[in-house]
Design an enzyme around this catalytic site. Structure first.
Site, PDB file in Angstrom:
ATOM      1  N   ARG A  89       0.809  -1.208  -0.019  1.00 40.12           N
ATOM      2  CA  ARG A  89      -0.149   0.025  -0.037  1.00 40.12           C
ATOM      3  C   ARG A  89       0.868   1.149  -0.186  1.00 40.12           C
ATOM      4  O   ARG A  89       0.334   2.479   0.071  1.00 40.12           O
ATOM      5  CB  ARG A  89      -0.794   0.075   1.281  1.00 40.12           C
ATOM      6  N   ARG A 128     -22.014  -2.158   2.604  1.00 39.18           N
ATOM      7  CA  ARG A 128     -21.435  -3.302   3.552  1.00 39.18           C
ATOM      8  C   ARG A 128     -21.539  -2.784   4.879  1.00 39.18           C
ATOM      9  O   ARG A 128     -21.609  -3.723   5.717  1.00 39.18           O
ATOM     10  CB  ARG A 128     -20.262  -3.733   2.921  1.00 39.18           C
TER      11      ARG A 128
HETATM   12  P1  AP5 Z   1      -8.578  -3.579   4.013  1.00 41.73           P
HETATM   13  O1  AP5 Z   1      -9.132  -4.548   4.556  1.00 41.73           O
HETATM   14  O2  AP5 Z   1      -7.141  -3.807   2.861  1.00 41.73           O
HETATM   15  O3  AP5 Z   1      -9.388  -2.531   3.204  1.00 41.73           O
HETATM   16  P2  AP5 Z   1      -9.664  -1.745   2.065  1.00 41.73           P
HETATM   17  O4  AP5 Z   1      -8.345  -1.991   1.076  1.00 41.73           O
HETATM   18  O5  AP5 Z   1     -10.243  -0.657   2.674  1.00 41.73           O
HETATM   19  O6  AP5 Z   1     -10.495  -2.571   1.047  1.00 41.73           O
HETATM   20  P3  AP5 Z   1     -11.997  -3.225   1.441  1.00 41.73           P
HETATM   21  O7  AP5 Z   1     -11.348  -4.521   1.973  1.00 41.73           O
HETATM   22  O8  AP5 Z   1     -12.858  -2.312   2.206  1.00 41.73           O
HETATM   23  O9  AP5 Z   1     -12.373  -3.532  -0.134  1.00 41.73           O
HETATM   24  P4  AP5 Z   1     -12.046  -4.571  -1.181  1.00 41.73           P
HETATM   25  O10 AP5 Z   1     -11.314  -4.019  -2.257  1.00 41.73           O
HETATM   26  O11 AP5 Z   1     -11.475  -5.716  -0.540  1.00 41.73           O
HETATM   27  O12 AP5 Z   1     -13.488  -4.954  -1.680  1.00 41.73           O
HETATM   28  P5  AP5 Z   1     -14.439  -6.134  -1.289  1.00 41.73           P
HETATM   29  O13 AP5 Z   1     -14.118  -7.211  -2.254  1.00 41.73           O
HETATM   30  O14 AP5 Z   1     -14.467  -6.177   0.098  1.00 41.73           O
HETATM   31  O15 AP5 Z   1      -7.593  -2.682   4.957  1.00 41.73           O
HETATM   32  C1  AP5 Z   1      -8.410  -1.941   5.968  1.00 41.73           C
HETATM   33  C2  AP5 Z   1      -7.435  -1.180   6.868  1.00 41.73           C
HETATM   34  O16 AP5 Z   1      -6.359  -1.934   7.556  1.00 41.73           O
HETATM   35  C3  AP5 Z   1      -6.692  -0.197   6.256  1.00 41.73           C
HETATM   36  O17 AP5 Z   1      -7.697   1.047   6.085  1.00 41.73           O
HETATM   37  C4  AP5 Z   1      -5.355   0.176   7.132  1.00 41.73           C
HETATM   38  O18 AP5 Z   1      -5.858   0.822   8.314  1.00 41.73           O
HETATM   39  C5  AP5 Z   1      -5.149  -1.313   7.484  1.00 41.73           C
HETATM   40  N1  AP5 Z   1      -4.268  -2.061   6.498  1.00 41.73           N
HETATM   41  C6  AP5 Z   1      -4.438  -3.324   5.775  1.00 41.73           C
HETATM   42  N2  AP5 Z   1      -3.630  -3.160   5.020  1.00 41.73           N
HETATM   43  C7  AP5 Z   1      -2.661  -2.377   5.391  1.00 41.73           C
HETATM   44  C8  AP5 Z   1      -1.156  -2.316   4.424  1.00 41.73           C
HETATM   45  N3  AP5 Z   1      -0.632  -3.036   3.947  1.00 41.73           N
HETATM   46  N4  AP5 Z   1      -0.324  -1.006   5.289  1.00 41.73           N
HETATM   47  C9  AP5 Z   1      -0.885  -0.367   6.253  1.00 41.73           C
HETATM   48  N5  AP5 Z   1      -2.248  -0.625   6.768  1.00 41.73           N
HETATM   49  C10 AP5 Z   1      -2.886  -1.533   6.398  1.00 41.73           C
HETATM   50  O19 AP5 Z   1     -15.733  -5.401  -1.872  1.00 41.73           O
HETATM   51  C11 AP5 Z   1     -16.348  -4.436  -1.320  1.00 41.73           C
HETATM   52  C12 AP5 Z   1     -17.985  -4.360  -1.228  1.00 41.73           C
HETATM   53  O20 AP5 Z   1     -18.436  -4.409  -2.590  1.00 41.73           O
HETATM   54  C13 AP5 Z   1     -18.257  -5.979  -0.661  1.00 41.73           C
HETATM   55  O21 AP5 Z   1     -19.579  -5.644   0.047  1.00 41.73           O
HETATM   56  C14 AP5 Z   1     -18.705  -6.624  -2.002  1.00 41.73           C
HETATM   57  O22 AP5 Z   1     -19.847  -7.718  -1.958  1.00 41.73           O
HETATM   58  C15 AP5 Z   1     -19.155  -5.679  -2.956  1.00 41.73           C
HETATM   59  N6  AP5 Z   1     -18.598  -5.873  -4.225  1.00 41.73           N
HETATM   60  C16 AP5 Z   1     -17.441  -6.300  -4.817  1.00 41.73           C
HETATM   61  N7  AP5 Z   1     -17.436  -6.322  -6.218  1.00 41.73           N
HETATM   62  C17 AP5 Z   1     -18.827  -5.674  -6.535  1.00 41.73           C
HETATM   63  C18 AP5 Z   1     -19.311  -5.671  -7.883  1.00 41.73           C
HETATM   64  N8  AP5 Z   1     -18.634  -5.970  -9.017  1.00 41.73           N
HETATM   65  N9  AP5 Z   1     -20.209  -5.045  -8.026  1.00 41.73           N
HETATM   66  C19 AP5 Z   1     -21.282  -4.740  -6.816  1.00 41.73           C
HETATM   67  N10 AP5 Z   1     -20.524  -4.805  -5.551  1.00 41.73           N
HETATM   68  C20 AP5 Z   1     -19.434  -5.473  -5.483  1.00 41.73           C
HETATM   69 MG    MG Z   2     -10.778  -6.348   1.238  1.00 45.18          MG
END
Ligand code: AP5
Ligand code: MG
Length: 189
Positions: A89, A128
């Site tokens: 990231r 979500r």
């Molecule tokens: P993390 O858990 O990685 O969260 P994020 O990057 O904010 O991403 P999300 O998990 O929210 O989304 P996603 O891209 O996985 O989408 P998803 O498939 O779930 O990180 C959380 C926190 O942890 C960070 O803010 C930080 O504090 C810390 N952290 C983590 N890694 C770190 C690092 N490397 N360094 C430092 N800090 C770190 O989909 C989202 C939603 O949309 C779901 O409900 C899904 O069902 C829906 N959806 C998916 N695809 C579609 C589609 N095609 N159409 C409609 N809806 C859809």
């Molecule tokens: Mg995720």
């Protein structure tokens, strides 16, 4: 070895598409976000630290995340490869990953950039939040996560382009349609 970095803004579908990639290619999955949420749930010291950052939509310090990543990587035995979800990231994390893999005689095979418009990200995450109660899926924290994404994480797009690993994926559409585009790119490696 198939080492995939799945990349994109919060809510872009990294976790959703990782599940499909794991099912098709039989590789291991590391989601740093999932690891941290499990630590929070278990009430560990790391979980307590992580909660402070996650609730503010901020990234944890690079050294901490890199250590977690390294120990998770070492726990995979006879692996066919790994999908890295939510890591790297920052540029420092990308450089650490490159070195970590090189030490094991490996490299990143491809970086998949799930490109989704900002209003759709917000809609998905709010939904979500309502359905699952995930603590950082509220409007205020989502906005902070998006700012952090643009300032600290999106520079990795050029970094991976320079490294010759970048693959754009249209992240808007049905989950199956997006996965078909991913599989086409991965099958070409
Ligand atoms: P993390 O858990 O990685 O969260 P994020 O990057 O904010 O991403 P999300 O998990 O929210 O989304 P996603 O891209 O996985 O989408 P998803 O498939 O779930 O990180 C959380 C926190 O942890 C960070 O803010 C930080 O504090 C810390 N952290 C983590 N890694 C770190 C690092 N490397 N360094 C430092 N800090 C770190 O989909 C989202 C939603 O949309 C779901 O409900 C899904 O069902 C829906 N959806 C998916 N695809 C579609 C589609 N095609 N159409 C409609 N809806 C859809
Ligand atoms: Mg995720």
């Amino acid at each position: 070895m198939l080492n995939i970095v799945i990349f994109g803004a919060p809510g872009s579908g990294k976790g959703t598409q990782s599940e499909r990639i794991v099912a098709k290619y039989g590789i291991n999955h590391i989601s740093t976000g999932e690891v941290l949420r499990a630590e929070i749930k278990a009430g560990t010291e790391l979980g307590l630290i992580a909660k402070g950052y996650i609730d503010q939509g901020q990234l944890l310090p690079d050294e901490l995340i890199i250590d977690i990543l390294a120990s998770t990587l070492d726990s995979f035995k006879e692996s066919k490869g790994v999908i890295f979800d939510g890591f790297p990231r920052t540029i420092a994390q990308a450089e650490a990953l490159k070195q970590m893999l090189a030490e094991r005689g490996q490299e990143v095979s491809i970086m998949l950039d799930l490109d989704v418009p900002e209003d759709e990200l917000m809609t998905r995450l709010i939904k979500r939040g309502q359905e699952t109660g995930r603590a950082d899926d509220n409007e205020e924290t989502i906005k902070k996560r998006l700012v952090v994404y643009h300032s600290q994480t999106s520079p990795l797009i050029d970094w991976y382009k320079n490294d010759g690993k970048y693959q754009h994926i249209n992240g808007l559409g049905t989950m199956e349609g997006i996965f078909a585009e991913i599989a086409e790119a991965v099958d070409k490696i």
